[in-house]
Design a protein around this motif. Structure first.
Motif, PDB file in Angstrom:
ATOM      1  N   ARG A   7     -26.506 -48.354 -10.999  1.00 65.98           N
ATOM      2  CA  ARG A   7     -27.010 -48.037 -12.340  1.00 65.98           C
ATOM      3  C   ARG A   7     -26.930 -46.530 -12.550  1.00 65.98           C
ATOM      4  NH1 ARG A   7     -29.700 -52.247 -14.720  1.00 65.98           N
ATOM      5  NH2 ARG A   7     -30.095 -54.032 -13.340  1.00 65.98           N
ATOM      6  N   VAL A   8     -26.365 -46.148 -13.672  1.00 65.48           N
ATOM      7  CA  VAL A   8     -26.243 -44.723 -13.993  1.00 65.48           C
ATOM      8  C   VAL A   8     -26.730 -44.501 -15.420  1.00 65.48           C
ATOM      9  CG1 VAL A   8     -24.697 -42.740 -14.187  1.00 65.48           C
ATOM     10  CG2 VAL A   8     -24.207 -44.518 -12.503  1.00 65.48           C
ATOM     11  N   VAL A  14     -24.020 -47.214 -16.908  1.00 70.50           N
ATOM     12  CA  VAL A  14     -23.603 -48.273 -15.991  1.00 70.50           C
ATOM     13  C   VAL A  14     -24.850 -49.097 -15.651  1.00 70.50           C
ATOM     14  CG1 VAL A  14     -22.621 -48.814 -13.725  1.00 70.50           C
ATOM     15  CG2 VAL A  14     -21.728 -46.881 -15.044  1.00 70.50           C
ATOM     16  N   LYS A  15     -24.720 -50.433 -15.756  1.00 72.85           N
ATOM     17  CA  LYS A  15     -25.897 -51.304 -15.672  1.00 72.85           C
ATOM     18  C   LYS A  15     -25.733 -52.382 -14.591  1.00 72.85           C
ATOM     19  CE  LYS A  15     -26.007 -50.777 -20.704  1.00 72.85           C
ATOM     20  NZ  LYS A  15     -25.842 -51.499 -21.991  1.00 72.85           N
ATOM     21  N   GLU A  47     -28.813 -44.924  -9.398  1.00 74.26           N
ATOM     22  CA  GLU A  47     -29.599 -45.851  -8.580  1.00 74.26           C
ATOM     23  C   GLU A  47     -28.676 -46.939  -8.039  1.00 74.26           C
ATOM     24  OE1 GLU A  47     -33.859 -45.729 -10.955  1.00 74.26           O
ATOM     25  OE2 GLU A  47     -32.278 -47.093 -11.638  1.00 74.26           O
ATOM     26  N   GLY A  48     -29.113 -47.610  -6.977  1.00 75.30           N
ATOM     27  CA  GLY A  48     -28.318 -48.668  -6.367  1.00 75.30           C
ATOM     28  C   GLY A  48     -27.751 -48.219  -5.038  1.00 75.30           C
ATOM     29  N   SER A  49     -26.642 -48.851  -4.646  1.00 75.86           N
ATOM     30  CA  SER A  49     -26.044 -48.547  -3.348  1.00 75.86           C
ATOM     31  C   SER A  49     -24.537 -48.383  -3.469  1.00 75.86           C
ATOM     32  CB  SER A  49     -26.362 -49.673  -2.355  1.00 75.86           C
ATOM     33  OG  SER A  49     -25.646 -49.495  -1.153  1.00 75.86           O
ATOM     34  N   VAL A  50     -24.015 -47.297  -2.884  1.00 75.29           N
ATOM     35  CA  VAL A  50     -22.574 -47.078  -2.761  1.00 75.29           C
ATOM     36  C   VAL A  50     -22.313 -46.682  -1.316  1.00 75.29           C
ATOM     37  CG1 VAL A  50     -20.576 -45.718  -3.459  1.00 75.29           C
ATOM     38  CG2 VAL A  50     -22.303 -46.331  -5.158  1.00 75.29           C
TER      39      VAL A  50
END
Length: 530
Positions: free
Chosen positions: A11-12, A24-25, A65-68
């Motif tokens: 998420r951006v 970005v969702k 947020e999230g994972s990369v």
């Protein structure tokens, strides 16, 4: 299979005026070793933001947020030092416009060697030899000479090859290509795609390919993720998604291609423009006294004509003379030969007489953002020509602007807005309105759809058709998108190195091209079986 890049729940958002605007969702996808994954969608769908998020290249006002993970290592929240190690070394980028990515003040050698020194500690002759090897690998001829060249001294295709060489310099595991072929001619585009495919096989590269051109995705991608409004609405193997699209947006994208053929031109249609033995040579001057030592032969002995309601398509690679012909016909650059407009010779007109015919000759450029003044409102841009050529008797300016805005599919209530407040497609409609408000006889359309998304391209093509049908306009349509040329053009000229190598009706020429060069162009655009 080893997963090189794994994105989960990304998420951006961007902070603007005290608010968080989501871009970005919750995006999730993976790129495996040796695999090419394509992110497709229209402008603003979140493709590039997703790619830049992988190695922390977003602006300071972004919240991620999230994972990369790259080979299991978490990139979100990683230190700047750790991210610098990954950037360029393990994950490399190729961007859309190399001229904005390459330093115009430094030679190609300096720019490649700078990367080698920074990431591998290579300097001097060792770095130079590595740079030569890289240029040779990406197919640049005479690499020894090109090393000392500056970016402006290379063609668009050569500059993009240099960008690929720089991306490969440090042996990356993952290549992220963000619209790397959008600005290129079809033949050069085909060469770059072929090069990327070869490098993927020989170097064992994984690739994340970002584009809005589904024809490219068909040729290069193993898997595809379709993005809309910051979300992935459909994903899977390319053949499966394209063969049986499940989401309505995917079906819309796949159907977004200029189709149909131009309507026949009436036999009684008047000839609008005619050029005979048109020649444009630019002198090469050297020395203190600026003596002419040769010529750049931009156009050689061109003869053509366009009637009312007819479209002449001009195709060819960059530097072939397409735009030069159009500018000569519009009397914007000096030329030799005879040009007649509605039966009147205009090739010798000067001053006030020349200004008097400008209203009948208009042009719409490729980049609507670059051709519209950011300091003028839509109303001021569209009405600018009226101030120069005079209002129609009994009409006021705002009334005429509102009328033409409605005609090109814009809301007249937006006429007080500035260009940055419109989308790309809307900006191109403003550029078209600026030309059409003067009710010209001939309109030159210089790559008017190449900077637009596929669905917007279709809308602009339909608009141009409708305006031609309504006003009997003559068009000269310049493009490297041969699908759009085929849909719009009654006649086609194929140009190479300033010469017209083939000419004829659009249908006959596309069905049975006679020259090897034309066949090569068509094969690059439509595939070998075109």
């Amino acid at each position: 299979m080893t997963v090189v890049l794994n994105v989960e729940g990304l998420r951006v958002s961007f902070r603007q005026d005290g608010r968080l605007i989501p871009a970005v969702k919750g995006v999730s996808f993976a790129v495996a070793k040796g695999e090419t994954v394509a992110l497709v969608g229209e402008s603003g769908s979140g493709k590039s933001v997703t790619a830049l998020s992988t190695v922390g290249l977003l602006s300071d006002n972004a919240t991620v947020e999230g994972s990369v993970t790259y080979l299991g290592r978490q990139m979100i929240g990683a230190s700047e030092r750790d991210l610098r190690v990954v950037r360029g070394n393990d994950i490399s980028f190729i961007f859309q416009e190399p001229m904005t990515s390459l330093n115009p003040l430094h030679t190609i050698e300096r720019q490649i060697c700078e990367s080698l020194a920074l990431h591998q500690g290579l300097e001097g002759e060792t770095a130079r030899q590595r740079a030569l090897t890289l240029l040779d690998k990406v197919g640049i001829r005479n690499a020894q000479e090109r090393l000392t060249a500056y970016p402006h001294q290379l063609s668009g295709g050569q500059r993009q090859r240099v960008m690929i060489a720089m991306a490969l310099a440090n042996g990356p595991e993952l290549l992220i290509a963000d619209e790397p072929t959008t600005a290129l001619d079809v033949s050069v585009q085909a060469q770059i795609l072929e090069l990327l495919a070869e490098l993927k096989a020989s170097e064992g590269l994984s690739m994340l390919f970002i584009t809005h051109d589904l024809n490219i995705v068909r040729r290069i991608a193993d898997k595809v993720c379709v993005m809309q409004g910051g979300e992935i609405v459909e994903a899977g193997p390319t053949a499966e998604v394209f063969g049986n699209p499940r989401h309505s947006y995917t079906r819309t994208l796949l159907a977004a291609e200029a189709k149909g053929r131009p309507e026949p031109v009436a036999e009684t249609a008047a000839e609008v423009i005619h050029a005979r033995h048109l020649r444009v040579w630019f002198p090469i001057q050297r020395g203190f006294l600026r003596r002419t030592v040769g010529h750049v032969k931009a156009v050689n002995d061109a003869t053509l004509s366009v009637r009312a309601g007819e479209t002449l398509g001009i195709v060819g690679e960059s530097g072939s003379g397409k735009t030069t012909i159009a500018l000569a016909l519009l009397r914007l650059i000096p030329s030799e030969g005879r040009i007649t407009l509605l039966g009147r010779e205009i090739s010798t007109l000067l001053g006030r007489e020349l200004r008097g015919i400008r209203r009948d000759l208009q042009i719409v450029f490729q980049d609507p953002f670059g051709s519209l003044s950011p300091r003028m409102t839509a109303e001021e841009i569209i009405a600018e020509g009226l101030g120069i050529h005079g209002l129609e008797p009994g009409r006021n300016r705002r009334e005429m602007v509102a009328e033409i805005m409605t005609e090109v599919g814009l809301d007249p209530a937006t006429m007080t807005r500035y260009p940055h407040e419109f989308s790309g497609g809307q900006r191109q409609r403003i550029a078209i309105a600026r030309a059409m408000i003067l009710r010209p006889k001939l309109v030159v359309l210089d790559e008017p759809t190449s900077a637009l998304d596929m669905t917007v391209q279709v809308q602009i093509v339909e608009l141009l058709r409708e305006l031609q049908r309504k006003w009997g306009l003559a068009y000269i349509f310049i493009s490297h998108d041969l699908r759009v040329v085929r849909a719009l053009s009654h006649k086609v000229l194929v140009m190479k190195d300033g010469d017209i190598v083939e000419a004829g009706s659009g249908e006959a020429l596309f069905s049975a091209p006679k020259t090897d060069y034309t066949r090569t162009l068509f094969a690059a655009a439509f595939g070998e079986n075109a």
